[in-house]
Design an enzyme around this catalytic site. Structure first.
Site, PDB file in Angstrom:
ATOM      1  N   GLU A  18       3.146   3.254 -52.381  1.00 23.29           N
ATOM      2  CA  GLU A  18       3.789   3.368 -51.059  1.00 23.29           C
ATOM      3  C   GLU A  18       3.915   4.838 -50.637  1.00 23.29           C
ATOM      4  O   GLU A  18       4.964   5.289 -50.159  1.00 23.29           O
ATOM      5  CB  GLU A  18       5.172   2.686 -51.069  1.00 23.29           C
ATOM      6  CG  GLU A  18       5.150   1.231 -51.509  1.00 23.29           C
ATOM      7  CD  GLU A  18       4.550   0.266 -50.488  1.00 23.29           C
ATOM      8  OE1 GLU A  18       4.169   0.712 -49.380  1.00 23.29           O
ATOM      9  OE2 GLU A  18       4.437  -0.925 -50.805  1.00 23.29           O
TER      10      GLU A  18
ATOM     11  N   GLY B  47      -4.797  -5.088 -51.376  1.00 24.37           N
ATOM     12  CA  GLY B  47      -5.001  -4.917 -52.812  1.00 24.37           C
ATOM     13  C   GLY B  47      -4.795  -3.490 -53.318  1.00 24.37           C
ATOM     14  O   GLY B  47      -5.249  -3.149 -54.405  1.00 24.37           O
TER      15      GLY B  47
ATOM     16  N   GLN C 183       3.028   6.354 -48.124  1.00 24.11           N
ATOM     17  CA  GLN C 183       3.359   6.607 -46.703  1.00 24.11           C
ATOM     18  C   GLN C 183       4.859   6.772 -46.483  1.00 24.11           C
ATOM     19  O   GLN C 183       5.262   7.259 -45.439  1.00 24.11           O
ATOM     20  CB  GLN C 183       2.810   5.481 -45.818  1.00 24.11           C
ATOM     21  CG  GLN C 183       3.600   4.189 -45.831  1.00 24.11           C
ATOM     22  CD  GLN C 183       3.319   3.302 -47.035  1.00 24.11           C
ATOM     23  OE1 GLN C 183       2.457   3.599 -47.848  1.00 24.11           O
ATOM     24  NE2 GLN C 183       4.053   2.203 -47.150  1.00 24.11           N
TER      25      GLN C 183
ATOM     26  N   SER D 255      -4.831  -1.658 -45.387  1.00 21.61           N
ATOM     27  CA  SER D 255      -3.740  -2.374 -44.714  1.00 21.61           C
ATOM     28  C   SER D 255      -2.880  -3.092 -45.749  1.00 21.61           C
ATOM     29  O   SER D 255      -3.179  -3.073 -46.944  1.00 21.61           O
ATOM     30  CB  SER D 255      -4.334  -3.409 -43.751  1.00 21.61           C
ATOM     31  OG  SER D 255      -4.991  -4.414 -44.507  1.00 21.61           O
TER      32      SER D 255
HETATM   33  P1  ADP Z   1      -1.225  -4.117 -50.911  1.00 19.17           P
HETATM   34  O1  ADP Z   1      -0.621  -3.219 -51.971  1.00 19.17           O
HETATM   35  O2  ADP Z   1      -2.455  -3.509 -50.273  1.00 19.17           O
HETATM   36  O3  ADP Z   1      -0.238  -4.584 -49.884  1.00 19.17           O
HETATM   37  P2  ADP Z   1      -1.327  -6.064 -53.030  1.00 19.17           P
HETATM   38  O4  ADP Z   1      -2.095  -5.451 -54.140  1.00 19.17           O
HETATM   39  O5  ADP Z   1       0.174  -6.046 -53.133  1.00 19.17           O
HETATM   40  O6  ADP Z   1      -1.788  -5.421 -51.630  1.00 19.17           O
HETATM   41  O7  ADP Z   1      -1.721  -7.597 -52.847  1.00 19.17           O
HETATM   42  C1  ADP Z   1      -3.056  -8.043 -52.777  1.00 19.17           C
HETATM   43  C2  ADP Z   1      -3.029  -9.553 -52.943  1.00 19.17           C
HETATM   44  O8  ADP Z   1      -2.401 -10.141 -51.812  1.00 19.17           O
HETATM   45  C3  ADP Z   1      -4.375 -10.246 -52.992  1.00 19.17           C
HETATM   46  O9  ADP Z   1      -4.959 -10.206 -54.268  1.00 19.17           O
HETATM   47  C4  ADP Z   1      -4.015 -11.676 -52.595  1.00 19.17           C
HETATM   48  O10 ADP Z   1      -3.581 -12.407 -53.719  1.00 19.17           O
HETATM   49  C5  ADP Z   1      -2.793 -11.510 -51.705  1.00 19.17           C
HETATM   50  N1  ADP Z   1      -3.026 -11.756 -50.277  1.00 19.17           N
HETATM   51  C6  ADP Z   1      -2.124 -12.355 -49.451  1.00 19.17           C
HETATM   52  N2  ADP Z   1      -2.588 -12.390 -48.171  1.00 19.17           N
HETATM   53  C7  ADP Z   1      -3.812 -11.813 -48.180  1.00 19.17           C
HETATM   54  C8  ADP Z   1      -4.808 -11.548 -47.156  1.00 19.17           C
HETATM   55  N3  ADP Z   1      -4.611 -11.884 -45.872  1.00 19.17           N
HETATM   56  N4  ADP Z   1      -5.946 -10.932 -47.530  1.00 19.17           N
HETATM   57  C9  ADP Z   1      -6.158 -10.596 -48.828  1.00 19.17           C
HETATM   58  N5  ADP Z   1      -5.264 -10.811 -49.825  1.00 19.17           N
HETATM   59  C10 ADP Z   1      -4.100 -11.416 -49.514  1.00 19.17           C
END
Ligand code: ADP
Ligand code: ZN
Length: 206
Positions: free
Chosen positions: A103, A34, A105, A30
């Site tokens: 990204e 991360g 998707q 989701s």
């Molecule tokens: P993704 O690419 O899956 O959207 P990112 O790698 O950009 O995720 O970001 C992950 C980071 O987002 C985490 O290390 C944390 O710092 C931050 N973060 C913000 N909200 C959340 C959440 N609800 N759960 C986990 N991490 C979160």
């Protein structure tokens, strides 16, 4: 609780490299789970190993910076924005060893054949992307990529409502468009219990 995410395919990778073959790694989860962080970590390690790395993202995702992929936690890596799989393929160089794609998707269905071809040519291909859209439906072409990948990693966020393992990206603004680019201004991570699949649900705005 789901076990904390652990990834160690070192042995498989070593064997693959000895045979001179490429392979596909897919990182799904989701929003805020991360995925970008994990992709950037793998790409940085490949660069430290002096491998030739090329990174792409769809030009639709202009968050933070157009020439970089970025995680919500501030990690960054140079990347080239492309508007199609064909454009990406055209700019991949013969001697590139590692291809990173964020990204996934937002790419077209041609991405499946493209990454298969790149892997067959001996490249390591790493694709990160959302496996579900804001309603919880599988988000093409990620499900198809999961089928063809040698290695799969599922990352999880933390549910902002209850602190459980989050598997869903809850949209917090009114919009029924499948693609609505945004971050914490438009989405939050939720677990199965706290996720509300429809954008018109009143609990979203509580
Ligand atoms: P993704 O690419 O899956 O959207 P990112 O790698 O950009 O995720 O970001 C992950 C980071 O987002 C985490 O290390 C944390 O710092 C931050 N973060 C913000 N909200 C959340 C959440 N609800 N759960 C986990 N991490 C979160
Ligand atoms: Zn929850």
């Amino acid at each position: 609780m789901v076990e904390e995410f652990a990834f160690d395919n070192t042995e498989e990778r070593r064997k693959s490299r000895q045979n001179g073959t490429g392979w596909i790694e897919v990182i799904v989860g989701s929003m805020f789970s991360g995925k970008s962080e994990e992709l950037i970590r793998r790409l940085n390690r490949a660069r430290i190993a002096r491998q030739k790395v090329q990174v792409f993202k769809p030009s639709i995702d202009a968050r933070y910076s157009v020439e970089e992929i970025a995680s919500h936690s501030g990690h960054k890596h140079d990347s080239k924005p492309v508007s199609s799989t064909a454009e990406m393929l055209a700019s991949i160089m013969h001697d590139t060893q590692v291809v990173g794609i964020d990204e996934g998707q937002f790419f077209d269905m041609e991405l499946i054949e493209a990454v298969n071809r790149l892997a067959s040519e001996g490249k390591r291909v790493i694709v990160a992307g959302l496996d579900q859209d804001y309603t919880g439906r599988p988000f093409e072409p990620m499900p198809q990529l999961l089928s063809v990948a040698e290695f799969i990693t599922k990352t999880h966020a933390i549910c902002v409502k209850c602190g459980s393992t989050a598997n869903y990206s809850q949209r917090t603004v009114e919009s029924e468009a499948r693609v609505e680019v945004g971050a914490s201004d438009k989405y939050e991570a939720r677990c199965r219990k706290c996720f509300v699949p429809h954008s018109d649900s009143p609990t979203i705005h509580e």
